[in-house]
Design a protein around this motif. Structure first.
Motif: not given
Length: 91
Positions: A30-45
């Motif tokens: 779950s933490a791996v997936v959360q980290h991946g989503l956070e990176l995707l959010r930062q990239k998108s922003e």
């Protein structure tokens, strides 16, 4: 606040996430997936901010005087020549 969500991973994605946990990089899949989503959010922003900056720049330039190809070529030639002189002087 944490929200539980059911997701599907490919076998390869799950193996990669489990390897990250096994290596001690993350406490859980779950933490791996959360980290991946956070990176995707930062990239998108970041991309959104870059697009907004480019749009503002283009709008600002559209309000300015038109620069023809000959003038731009002359400016670029002058810039290039000055840059070459600076590089020669630095040696």
């Amino acid at each position: 606040m944490t929200v539980k969500s059911s997701i599907s991973l490919s076998a390869e994605q799950h193996a990669f996430a489990r390897a990250q946990v096994k290596d001690g990089s993350f406490p859980s899949v779950s933490a791996v997936v959360q980290h991946g989503l956070e990176l995707l959010r930062q990239k998108s922003e970041g991309e959104r901010a870059e697009r907004a900056a480019l749009k503002a720049l283009l709008e600002e330039r559209a309000k300015g005087a038109f620069v023809g190809a000959a003038t731009m070529r002359s400016r670029l030639d002058s810039f290039t020549a000055a840059r070459r002189r600076a590089d020669r002087d630095a040696d």
